[in-house]
Design a protein around this motif. Structure first.
Motif, short mmCIF file in Angstrom:
data_model
loop_
_atom_site.label_atom_id
_atom_site.label_comp_id
_atom_site.label_asym_id
_atom_site.label_seq_id
_atom_site.Cartn_x
_atom_site.Cartn_y
_atom_site.Cartn_z
N LEU A 26 1.69 7.00 -6.60
CA LEU A 26 0.59 7.91 -6.90
C LEU A 26 0.86 9.34 -6.44
N VAL A 27 1.51 9.49 -5.30
CA VAL A 27 1.75 10.83 -4.73
C VAL A 27 3.04 11.45 -5.25
N ASN A 28 4.15 10.71 -5.15
CA ASN A 28 5.46 11.30 -5.43
C ASN A 28 5.88 11.26 -6.90
N ILE B 99 -6.27 10.14 -2.33
CA ILE B 99 -6.40 8.76 -2.77
C ILE B 99 -7.71 8.24 -2.17
N VAL B 100 -8.66 7.94 -3.01
CA VAL B 100 -9.97 7.48 -2.56
C VAL B 100 -9.88 6.03 -2.11
N TYR B 101 -9.16 5.21 -2.87
CA TYR B 101 -8.93 3.82 -2.47
C TYR B 101 -7.73 3.24 -3.19
N ILE B 102 -7.18 2.23 -2.58
CA ILE B 102 -6.20 1.35 -3.19
C ILE B 102 -6.64 -0.06 -2.86
N TYR C 169 0.84 -1.20 0.00
CA TYR C 169 0.00 0.00 0.00
C TYR C 169 0.88 1.25 0.00
N LYS C 170 1.88 1.27 0.87
CA LYS C 170 2.75 2.44 0.97
C LYS C 170 3.57 2.64 -0.30
N GLY D 131 9.40 -6.64 -8.84
CA GLY D 131 9.51 -6.11 -7.49
C GLY D 131 9.15 -4.65 -7.32
N LYS D 132 8.66 -4.00 -8.38
CA LYS D 132 8.37 -2.57 -8.32
C LYS D 132 6.95 -2.31 -8.82
N TRP D 133 6.16 -1.56 -8.02
CA TRP D 133 4.81 -1.19 -8.44
C TRP D 133 4.87 -0.13 -9.52
N LEU D 134 4.18 -0.39 -10.65
CA LEU D 134 4.15 0.53 -11.77
C LEU D 134 2.73 0.67 -12.30
N ILE D 135 2.39 1.87 -12.73
CA ILE D 135 1.11 2.10 -13.38
C ILE D 135 1.19 1.51 -14.78
#
Length: 129
Positions: free
Chosen positions: A17-19, A79-82, A10-11, A114-118
């Motif tokens: 999303l933020v940075n 962020i409304v939801y994740i 989540y973090k 290993g990395k979250w990506l859009i």
């Protein structure tokens, strides 16, 4: 007590999303956004005439951010939801006053190597009536 799940993920998604996405939009610089997107990421929306518009973010999002947006330090986002399941996640972000626009963005993310990506973004522009 059971160990919480998905807190770390989540973090990490929140960071993307933020940075990356949010900060890049506020500063009107796609170079800040790019690390949060997979190179094959796509974006779509429906224009004011009801037509589907979009395509690869490198062609549809990044040039718009760099050439048509202006820095917007007053912009606010929430962020409304994740929602996370394994290596897949979806998120909703609502943004006000980003270069004079208000957006509702829906993102699909994958944990790639290993990395979250859009990998996909669809959005609605909330035009003033």
């Amino acid at each position: 007590m059971e160990k919480p799940i998905y807190v770390k993920e989540y973090k990490e998604i929140e960071n993307v999303l933020v940075n990356y996405y949010g900060k890049g939009g506020k500063e009107a610089k796609s170079e800040i956004m790019k690390p949060g997107f997979h190179e094959k990421a796509e974006m779509f929306s429906v224009d004011e005439k009801g037509k589907l518009v979009g395509g690869p973010v490198r062609e549809s999002l990044f040039p718009v951010i760099d050439n048509h947006f202006r820095p917007s330090p007053e912009a606010e986002a929430v962020i409304v939801y994740i929602d996370i399941n394994g290596t897949a996640a979806s998120a909703r972000v609502d943004t006000n006053d980003l270069s004079g626009f208000c957006f509702t963005d829906y993102f699909n993310l994958l944990k790639v190597e290993g990395k979250w990506l859009i990998v996909n973004k669809i959005f609605h522009t909330n035009y003033a009536e």
